[in-house]
Design an enzyme around this catalytic site. Structure first.
Site, PDB file in Angstrom:
ATOM      1  N   ASN A 280      25.606 -19.586  -7.411  1.00 55.35           N
ATOM      2  CA  ASN A 280      24.895 -18.414  -6.909  1.00 55.35           C
ATOM      3  C   ASN A 280      24.921 -18.297  -5.393  1.00 55.35           C
ATOM      4  OD1 ASN A 280      22.294 -18.499  -9.475  1.00 55.35           O
ATOM      5  ND2 ASN A 280      24.391 -17.788  -9.562  1.00 55.35           N
ATOM      6  N   LYS A 285      15.802 -19.344  -3.096  1.00 55.27           N
ATOM      7  CA  LYS A 285      15.584 -18.479  -4.256  1.00 55.27           C
ATOM      8  C   LYS A 285      14.124 -18.656  -4.664  1.00 55.27           C
ATOM      9  CE  LYS A 285      18.709 -18.091  -7.544  1.00 55.27           C
ATOM     10  NZ  LYS A 285      19.552 -18.510  -8.696  1.00 55.27           N
TER      11      LYS A 285
END
Length: 458
Positions: A280, A285
Protein backbone atom coordinates in the site's frame (compact mmCIF):
# COMPACT_ATOMS: atom_id res chain seq x y z
CA UNK A 1 9.73 17.72 19.10
CA UNK A 2 10.26 15.47 22.08
CA UNK A 3 7.21 14.74 24.24
CA UNK A 4 7.21 13.60 27.85
CA UNK A 5 10.51 11.74 27.82
CA UNK A 6 11.70 10.33 31.10
CA UNK A 7 15.48 10.12 31.32
CA UNK A 8 16.45 7.14 33.39
CA UNK A 9 19.68 7.71 35.32
CA UNK A 10 22.42 5.16 35.91
CA UNK A 11 22.38 3.80 39.44
CA UNK A 12 24.10 1.20 41.53
CA UNK A 13 21.81 -1.59 42.66
CA UNK A 14 22.85 -4.08 45.28
CA UNK A 15 21.09 -7.36 44.62
CA UNK A 16 21.26 -10.96 45.73
CA UNK A 17 21.43 -13.48 42.89
CA UNK A 18 21.52 -17.21 43.53
CA UNK A 19 22.93 -16.64 47.00
CA UNK A 20 25.60 -14.18 45.87
CA UNK A 21 25.61 -10.45 46.51
CA UNK A 22 26.41 -8.55 43.32
CA UNK A 23 26.87 -4.86 42.57
CA UNK A 24 25.17 -4.18 39.27
CA UNK A 25 25.79 -1.10 37.21
CA UNK A 26 22.94 -0.36 34.81
CA UNK A 27 20.06 1.87 33.93
CA UNK A 28 17.61 2.51 36.71
CA UNK A 29 14.43 0.65 35.95
CA UNK A 30 11.02 2.25 35.91
CA UNK A 31 9.22 2.07 39.23
CA UNK A 32 10.63 0.52 42.41
CA UNK A 33 13.34 -1.54 40.76
CA UNK A 34 15.72 -1.73 43.71
CA UNK A 35 13.82 -4.65 45.23
CA UNK A 36 14.18 -6.85 42.16
CA UNK A 37 16.87 -9.37 41.38
CA UNK A 38 19.18 -9.10 38.38
CA UNK A 39 20.04 -12.00 36.08
CA UNK A 40 22.08 -12.47 32.91
CA UNK A 41 21.66 -14.36 29.63
CA UNK A 42 24.36 -14.86 27.01
CA UNK A 43 24.66 -16.69 23.65
CA UNK A 44 27.45 -18.67 25.31
CA UNK A 45 25.55 -19.30 28.54
CA UNK A 46 24.09 -22.48 30.01
CA UNK A 47 20.58 -22.69 31.45
CA UNK A 48 21.83 -24.86 34.30
CA UNK A 49 24.17 -22.06 35.40
CA UNK A 50 23.47 -19.59 38.20
CA UNK A 51 22.28 -16.75 35.95
CA UNK A 52 24.95 -14.39 37.29
CA UNK A 53 27.12 -12.15 35.18
CA UNK A 54 29.95 -14.66 35.49
CA UNK A 55 27.69 -17.69 34.89
CA UNK A 56 24.84 -16.56 32.60
CA UNK A 57 21.90 -18.53 31.32
CA UNK A 58 21.42 -19.34 27.64
CA UNK A 59 17.75 -18.65 26.91
CA UNK A 60 14.99 -16.17 27.63
CA UNK A 61 12.63 -19.10 28.20
CA UNK A 62 14.67 -20.26 31.17
CA UNK A 63 14.96 -16.71 32.45
CA UNK A 64 11.19 -16.36 32.41
CA UNK A 65 10.80 -19.57 34.40
CA UNK A 66 12.79 -18.00 37.23
CA UNK A 67 12.05 -14.26 37.27
CA UNK A 68 9.40 -12.55 39.35
CA UNK A 69 7.82 -9.10 39.26
CA UNK A 70 10.47 -6.40 39.62
CA UNK A 71 13.34 -8.56 38.32
CA UNK A 72 15.66 -7.56 35.47
CA UNK A 73 17.30 -9.84 32.92
CA UNK A 74 20.27 -8.45 30.98
CA UNK A 75 21.09 -9.99 27.60
CA UNK A 76 24.70 -9.92 26.51
CA UNK A 77 25.51 -9.02 22.92
CA UNK A 78 25.51 -11.55 20.10
CA UNK A 79 23.08 -13.71 18.16
CA UNK A 80 20.29 -15.75 19.75
CA UNK A 81 19.32 -18.03 16.87
CA UNK A 82 16.04 -19.95 16.72
CA UNK A 83 15.28 -22.92 14.46
CA UNK A 84 11.77 -23.94 15.59
CA UNK A 85 8.78 -22.66 17.49
CA UNK A 86 7.80 -23.58 21.01
CA UNK A 87 4.95 -25.78 19.74
CA UNK A 88 4.11 -27.59 16.51
CA UNK A 89 1.86 -26.24 13.77
CA UNK A 90 -1.57 -27.88 13.92
CA UNK A 91 -2.22 -26.73 10.35
CA UNK A 92 -0.55 -24.59 7.71
CA UNK A 93 -2.63 -21.62 8.86
CA UNK A 94 -1.96 -22.09 12.57
CA UNK A 95 -0.06 -19.49 14.63
CA UNK A 96 2.95 -20.53 16.66
CA UNK A 97 5.65 -18.62 18.50
CA UNK A 98 9.34 -19.09 19.05
CA UNK A 99 9.36 -17.13 22.33
CA UNK A 100 6.36 -16.90 24.65
CA UNK A 101 6.36 -14.23 27.35
CA UNK A 102 3.31 -15.07 29.43
CA UNK A 103 4.57 -14.30 32.94
CA UNK A 104 3.77 -10.72 33.88
CA UNK A 105 5.02 -8.28 36.45
CA UNK A 106 2.90 -5.78 38.34
CA UNK A 107 2.30 -2.04 38.42
CA UNK A 108 5.57 -0.36 39.35
CA UNK A 109 7.38 -3.70 39.19
CA UNK A 110 7.49 -4.94 35.61
CA UNK A 111 9.67 -7.81 34.50
CA UNK A 112 12.48 -6.30 32.43
CA UNK A 113 14.31 -7.98 29.56
CA UNK A 114 17.05 -5.58 28.52
CA UNK A 115 20.19 -5.34 26.46
CA UNK A 116 23.28 -5.17 28.61
CA UNK A 117 24.46 -1.53 28.42
CA UNK A 118 26.57 -0.95 25.32
CA UNK A 119 25.84 -4.37 23.80
CA UNK A 120 23.45 -5.58 21.07
CA UNK A 121 21.56 -8.85 21.55
CA UNK A 122 20.05 -10.09 18.26
CA UNK A 123 17.06 -12.43 18.24
CA UNK A 124 17.18 -14.08 14.83
CA UNK A 125 14.20 -16.20 13.71
CA UNK A 126 15.20 -16.60 10.06
CA UNK A 127 16.02 -20.30 10.54
CA UNK A 128 12.58 -21.22 11.92
CA UNK A 129 11.03 -23.71 9.48
CA UNK A 130 7.59 -24.34 10.99
CA UNK A 131 5.07 -24.48 8.14
CA UNK A 132 2.50 -21.95 9.46
CA UNK A 133 2.38 -18.38 10.79
CA UNK A 134 5.33 -17.47 13.00
CA UNK A 135 5.52 -15.05 15.91
CA UNK A 136 9.08 -14.31 16.96
CA UNK A 137 7.98 -13.00 20.35
CA UNK A 138 4.44 -13.66 21.59
CA UNK A 139 3.86 -11.25 24.50
CA UNK A 140 0.69 -12.35 26.25
CA UNK A 141 1.74 -11.22 29.72
CA UNK A 142 1.37 -7.74 31.18
CA UNK A 143 3.77 -5.33 32.86
CA UNK A 144 6.72 -6.53 30.77
CA UNK A 145 9.48 -4.22 29.53
CA UNK A 146 11.66 -5.12 26.52
CA UNK A 147 14.53 -2.73 25.84
CA UNK A 148 17.45 -2.57 23.43
CA UNK A 149 16.77 -5.84 21.60
CA UNK A 150 17.13 -6.48 17.86
CA UNK A 151 14.45 -8.73 16.34
CA UNK A 152 14.81 -10.05 12.80
CA UNK A 153 13.90 -12.78 10.37
CA UNK A 154 10.41 -13.92 11.45
CA UNK A 155 9.51 -16.02 8.37
CA UNK A 156 6.54 -17.10 6.31
CA UNK A 157 7.11 -20.63 5.09
CA UNK A 158 4.03 -21.03 2.90
CA UNK A 159 1.73 -18.75 0.88
CA UNK A 160 -1.56 -19.53 2.67
CA UNK A 161 -1.30 -16.70 5.23
CA UNK A 162 -1.12 -12.91 5.26
CA UNK A 163 2.00 -12.40 7.37
CA UNK A 164 4.18 -13.42 10.29
CA UNK A 165 5.37 -11.04 13.04
CA UNK A 166 8.57 -10.03 14.76
CA UNK A 167 6.72 -9.24 18.01
CA UNK A 168 3.01 -9.95 18.58
CA UNK A 169 1.39 -8.35 21.64
CA UNK A 170 -1.88 -9.19 23.37
CA UNK A 171 -0.95 -8.25 26.95
CA UNK A 172 -1.39 -4.86 28.63
CA UNK A 173 0.77 -2.17 30.24
CA UNK A 174 3.92 -3.35 28.47
CA UNK A 175 6.79 -1.16 27.27
CA UNK A 176 8.77 -1.86 24.09
CA UNK A 177 11.75 0.48 24.08
CA UNK A 178 14.71 1.04 21.75
CA UNK A 179 13.93 -2.04 19.67
CA UNK A 180 15.37 -2.58 16.18
CA UNK A 181 12.89 -4.64 14.16
CA UNK A 182 13.85 -5.52 10.60
CA UNK A 183 13.71 -8.03 7.75
CA UNK A 184 10.65 -9.79 9.11
CA UNK A 185 8.03 -11.28 6.75
CA UNK A 186 5.31 -9.14 8.27
CA UNK A 187 5.05 -6.27 10.77
CA UNK A 188 8.01 -5.68 13.03
CA UNK A 189 5.72 -5.12 16.02
CA UNK A 190 1.98 -5.78 16.10
CA UNK A 191 -0.43 -4.81 18.89
CA UNK A 192 -3.22 -7.36 18.54
CA UNK A 193 -4.87 -6.61 21.87
CA UNK A 194 -4.34 -5.18 25.32
CA UNK A 195 -4.31 -1.60 26.59
CA UNK A 196 -1.76 0.78 28.04
CA UNK A 197 1.10 -0.50 25.89
CA UNK A 198 3.89 1.95 25.00
CA UNK A 199 6.15 1.49 21.97
CA UNK A 200 8.97 3.94 22.62
CA UNK A 201 11.99 5.05 20.56
CA UNK A 202 11.86 1.95 18.37
CA UNK A 203 12.64 1.34 14.68
CA UNK A 204 10.93 -1.03 12.24
CA UNK A 205 12.32 -1.23 8.72
CA UNK A 206 13.02 -3.41 5.71
CA UNK A 207 10.14 -5.76 6.45
CA UNK A 208 8.81 -7.63 3.40
CA UNK A 209 6.38 -10.54 3.06
CA UNK A 210 7.09 -12.32 -0.23
CA UNK A 211 4.73 -15.25 0.41
CA UNK A 212 1.65 -13.48 1.74
CA UNK A 213 -1.64 -14.86 0.42
CA UNK A 214 -3.02 -11.49 -0.72
CA UNK A 215 0.02 -10.57 -2.78
CA UNK A 216 3.73 -10.20 -2.14
CA UNK A 217 4.51 -7.16 -0.02
CA UNK A 218 0.90 -6.45 0.98
CA UNK A 219 1.11 -7.07 4.72
CA UNK A 220 4.58 -6.16 6.00
CA UNK A 221 4.03 -2.94 7.95
CA UNK A 222 6.54 -1.33 10.23
CA UNK A 223 4.12 -1.15 13.17
CA UNK A 224 0.53 -2.34 13.43
CA UNK A 225 -2.25 -1.93 15.99
CA UNK A 226 -5.52 -3.81 15.44
CA UNK A 227 -6.79 -3.53 19.01
CA UNK A 228 -10.25 -4.78 19.97
CA UNK A 229 -12.71 -2.58 21.89
CA UNK A 230 -12.20 -1.45 25.51
CA UNK A 231 -8.39 -1.43 25.40
CA UNK A 232 -7.38 2.26 25.45
CA UNK A 233 -4.00 3.82 26.10
CA UNK A 234 -1.80 2.28 23.40
CA UNK A 235 0.89 4.73 22.26
CA UNK A 236 3.68 4.81 19.67
CA UNK A 237 6.18 7.54 20.59
CA UNK A 238 9.50 8.47 19.01
CA UNK A 239 9.36 5.60 16.52
CA UNK A 240 10.65 5.32 12.93
CA UNK A 241 9.32 3.15 10.09
CA UNK A 242 11.01 3.01 6.70
CA UNK A 243 11.32 0.80 3.66
CA UNK A 244 8.56 -1.53 4.75
CA UNK A 245 6.82 -3.14 1.80
CA UNK A 246 3.33 -2.16 3.00
CA UNK A 247 2.69 0.76 5.42
CA UNK A 248 4.82 2.45 8.04
CA UNK A 249 2.12 2.55 10.76
CA UNK A 250 -1.20 0.74 10.25
CA UNK A 251 -4.19 1.11 12.60
CA UNK A 252 -6.75 -0.70 10.44
CA UNK A 253 -9.42 -2.55 12.44
CA UNK A 254 -8.40 -0.86 15.71
CA UNK A 255 -11.54 -0.57 17.85
CA UNK A 256 -9.71 1.18 20.71
CA UNK A 257 -8.03 4.59 20.34
CA UNK A 258 -4.32 4.69 19.48
CA UNK A 259 -1.95 7.66 19.68
CA UNK A 260 1.09 8.07 17.41
CA UNK A 261 3.37 10.95 18.28
CA UNK A 262 6.84 12.28 17.49
CA UNK A 263 7.36 9.54 14.91
CA UNK A 264 8.73 9.38 11.34
CA UNK A 265 7.70 7.28 8.32
CA UNK A 266 9.32 7.28 4.89
CA UNK A 267 9.86 5.15 1.79
CA UNK A 268 7.12 2.70 2.69
CA UNK A 269 5.37 0.78 -0.09
CA UNK A 270 8.54 -0.36 -1.87
CA UNK A 271 10.67 -3.46 -1.89
CA UNK A 272 13.19 -2.70 0.84
CA UNK A 273 16.22 -0.86 -0.45
CA UNK A 274 14.63 -0.09 -3.82
CA UNK A 275 12.00 2.12 -5.44
CA UNK A 276 10.15 -0.88 -6.87
CA UNK A 277 6.46 -0.62 -5.93
CA UNK A 278 5.15 -3.21 -3.48
CA UNK A 279 2.27 -2.89 -0.98
CA UNK A 280 0.00 0.00 0.00
CA UNK A 281 2.75 2.47 0.83
CA UNK A 282 1.20 4.85 3.38
CA UNK A 283 3.27 6.49 6.06
CA UNK A 284 0.54 6.67 8.73
CA UNK A 285 -2.65 4.71 8.03
CA UNK A 286 -4.85 6.01 10.82
CA UNK A 287 -7.68 3.50 11.04
CA UNK A 288 -10.40 2.17 8.81
CA UNK A 289 -12.43 -1.03 8.97
CA UNK A 290 -11.86 -2.70 5.64
CA UNK A 291 -13.74 -0.06 3.66
CA UNK A 292 -16.94 -0.66 5.66
CA UNK A 293 -18.85 1.67 7.97
CA UNK A 294 -19.00 0.53 11.60
CA UNK A 295 -20.99 2.24 14.34
CA UNK A 296 -18.35 1.72 17.02
CA UNK A 297 -15.34 3.22 15.31
CA UNK A 298 -12.94 5.22 17.50
CA UNK A 299 -10.86 8.36 17.14
CA UNK A 300 -7.10 7.99 16.74
CA UNK A 301 -4.52 10.76 17.15
CA UNK A 302 -1.44 11.36 15.00
CA UNK A 303 0.63 14.33 16.08
CA UNK A 304 4.08 15.87 15.84
CA UNK A 305 5.08 13.32 13.20
CA UNK A 306 6.75 13.36 9.77
CA UNK A 307 5.95 11.44 6.58
CA UNK A 308 7.93 11.82 3.38
CA UNK A 309 8.64 9.95 0.16
CA UNK A 310 6.06 7.27 0.87
CA UNK A 311 4.70 5.66 -2.28
CA UNK A 312 1.11 6.59 -1.37
CA UNK A 313 -0.29 8.89 1.30
CA UNK A 314 1.79 10.42 4.03
CA UNK A 315 -1.19 10.64 6.43
CA UNK A 316 -4.24 8.57 5.48
CA UNK A 317 -7.71 8.22 7.03
CA UNK A 318 -8.27 4.95 5.12
CA UNK A 319 -12.11 4.98 5.00
CA UNK A 320 -12.28 5.71 8.73
CA UNK A 321 -15.71 6.25 10.24
CA UNK A 322 -14.93 9.06 12.72
CA UNK A 323 -12.76 12.16 12.47
CA UNK A 324 -9.22 11.43 13.68
CA UNK A 325 -7.04 14.20 15.11
CA UNK A 326 -4.05 15.17 12.95
CA UNK A 327 -2.08 17.86 14.81
CA UNK A 328 1.30 19.46 14.04
CA UNK A 329 2.45 16.98 11.40
CA UNK A 330 4.76 17.53 8.44
CA UNK A 331 4.17 15.75 5.13
CA UNK A 332 6.67 16.11 2.32
CA UNK A 333 6.61 14.65 -1.19
CA UNK A 334 3.97 11.95 -0.65
CA UNK A 335 1.13 11.06 -3.04
CA UNK A 336 -0.85 12.73 -1.51
CA UNK A 337 0.56 14.25 1.67
CA UNK A 338 -2.82 14.18 3.45
CA UNK A 339 -5.65 11.91 2.28
CA UNK A 340 -8.71 12.23 4.51
CA UNK A 341 -10.87 9.60 2.79
CA UNK A 342 -13.59 8.64 5.25
CA UNK A 343 -16.86 6.76 4.99
CA UNK A 344 -20.37 7.81 6.06
CA UNK A 345 -23.05 5.68 7.68
CA UNK A 346 -24.61 5.28 4.22
CA UNK A 347 -21.33 3.96 2.86
CA UNK A 348 -20.54 7.13 0.90
CA UNK A 349 -16.99 8.42 0.57
CA UNK A 350 -16.50 11.65 2.55
CA UNK A 351 -13.67 13.78 3.86
CA UNK A 352 -13.20 13.09 7.56
CA UNK A 353 -10.64 14.42 10.04
CA UNK A 354 -9.72 17.27 12.35
CA UNK A 355 -6.53 18.90 11.07
CA UNK A 356 -4.60 21.67 12.85
CA UNK A 357 -1.10 23.09 12.41
CA UNK A 358 -0.05 20.65 9.68
CA UNK A 359 2.32 21.21 6.75
CA UNK A 360 1.83 19.69 3.30
CA UNK A 361 4.71 20.40 0.93
CA UNK A 362 5.85 18.73 -2.26
CA UNK A 363 4.31 15.79 -4.06
CA UNK A 364 0.51 15.90 -4.24
CA UNK A 365 -0.70 18.00 -1.33
CA UNK A 366 -4.26 16.98 -0.51
CA UNK A 367 -7.05 14.54 -1.26
CA UNK A 368 -10.60 14.10 0.06
CA UNK A 369 -10.53 17.27 2.14
CA UNK A 370 -14.10 18.41 1.49
CA UNK A 371 -16.06 17.99 4.72
CA UNK A 372 -13.05 17.87 7.03
CA UNK A 373 -12.56 20.18 10.01
CA UNK A 374 -9.34 21.84 8.88
CA UNK A 375 -7.83 25.15 10.02
CA UNK A 376 -4.44 26.76 10.60
CA UNK A 377 -2.68 24.35 8.23
CA UNK A 378 -0.14 25.40 5.63
CA UNK A 379 -2.71 25.14 2.83
CA UNK A 380 -5.07 27.46 4.72
CA UNK A 381 -2.62 30.38 4.76
CA UNK A 382 -2.56 31.26 1.08
CA UNK A 383 1.24 31.41 0.96
CA UNK A 384 3.70 29.75 -1.40
CA UNK A 385 6.09 27.46 0.42
CA UNK A 386 9.65 27.58 -0.95
CA UNK A 387 12.47 25.21 -0.03
CA UNK A 388 14.08 28.20 1.65
CA UNK A 389 11.28 28.15 4.21
CA UNK A 390 12.96 25.11 5.75
CA UNK A 391 16.45 24.69 7.17
CA UNK A 392 16.76 21.66 4.88
CA UNK A 393 14.51 19.50 2.73
CA UNK A 394 16.98 16.64 2.59
CA UNK A 395 15.54 13.14 2.62
CA UNK A 396 18.87 11.57 3.62
CA UNK A 397 20.11 10.79 7.09
CA UNK A 398 16.76 10.15 8.76
CA UNK A 399 17.95 6.64 9.66
CA UNK A 400 20.99 8.01 11.52
CA UNK A 401 21.86 6.46 14.89
CA UNK A 402 19.69 7.52 17.76
CA UNK A 403 20.85 9.66 20.64
CA UNK A 404 22.40 7.97 23.66
CA UNK A 405 19.07 7.99 25.51
CA UNK A 406 17.28 6.45 22.52
CA UNK A 407 15.84 9.72 21.24
CA UNK A 408 15.52 10.54 17.56
CA UNK A 409 18.63 11.95 15.90
CA UNK A 410 18.88 15.74 15.86
CA UNK A 411 18.58 16.85 12.21
CA UNK A 412 17.77 20.17 10.53
CA UNK A 413 15.62 18.46 7.89
CA UNK A 414 12.10 19.92 7.53
CA UNK A 415 12.63 22.23 10.48
CA UNK A 416 11.37 25.73 9.73
CA UNK A 417 13.89 28.35 8.70
CA UNK A 418 14.12 31.41 11.01
CA UNK A 419 12.23 33.56 8.48
CA UNK A 420 9.55 30.97 7.64
CA UNK A 421 6.01 32.23 7.13
CA UNK A 422 4.81 29.21 9.13
CA UNK A 423 6.27 30.30 12.47
CA UNK A 424 3.63 31.26 15.08
CA UNK A 425 0.81 30.57 12.61
CA UNK A 426 -0.77 27.68 14.47
CA UNK A 427 -3.45 27.36 17.10
CA UNK A 428 -3.18 25.89 20.59
CA UNK A 429 -4.10 22.17 20.50
CA UNK A 430 -2.77 21.35 23.95
CA UNK A 431 0.86 20.76 22.99
CA UNK A 432 3.66 22.92 24.44
CA UNK A 433 4.97 25.62 22.13
CA UNK A 434 7.34 28.60 22.09
CA UNK A 435 6.55 32.13 20.97
CA UNK A 436 3.20 33.82 20.54
CA UNK A 437 1.49 30.76 19.02
CA UNK A 438 2.43 27.27 17.86
CA UNK A 439 4.44 26.88 14.67
CA UNK A 440 3.11 24.68 11.93
CA UNK A 441 4.56 21.22 11.45
CA UNK A 442 6.28 18.64 13.60
CA UNK A 443 9.19 20.77 14.81
CA UNK A 444 8.70 23.83 16.99
CA UNK A 445 11.27 26.58 16.56
CA UNK A 446 13.26 27.34 19.73
CA UNK A 447 12.50 30.53 21.58
CA UNK A 448 10.56 31.93 24.50
CA UNK A 449 8.32 29.23 25.89
CA UNK A 450 4.65 30.03 26.44
CA UNK A 451 3.16 29.03 29.74
CA UNK A 452 6.49 28.06 31.31
CA UNK A 453 6.66 24.65 29.59
CA UNK A 454 9.12 23.43 27.01
CA UNK A 455 8.77 21.79 23.65
CA UNK A 456 11.90 20.20 22.29
CA UNK A 457 12.81 20.20 18.62
CA UNK A 458 14.70 16.89 18.51
Amino acid sequence: MRLSRVVKPVVLVSTVVAGLTALVVGPAAVGSAAAGRVYYVSPTGIDSAAGTQAAPWATIAHAQSVVQAGDTVYFRGGAYNYTHSASSCRSQTDRVDAITLNKGGSAGNPIRYMAYPGERPIFDFSRVRDNCRIKGFDVTGSWIHLKGLEVTGAPQNNNLNHESWGIWVSGSNNTFEQLDLHHNMGPGLFLQDGGGNLVLDSDSHDNYDPHTSNGAGESADGFGAHISANHPGNVFRGCRAWWNSDDGFDLINAFSPVTIENSWAWLNGYLPGTTTASGNGNGFKAGGYGGKYVSNGVKHTVRSSVAFNNRSSGFYANHHTVADDFFNNTAYSNHPDFNMLGISSSGAAIGLGKLRNNIAYGGTLLSNMTGTNAANNSWDLGVTLPNAGFQSVSTSGWDAPRQSDGGLPVLPHLHLAPNSALIDKGVDVGLPYSGAAPDLGAFESPGRVAGGSSRHSG
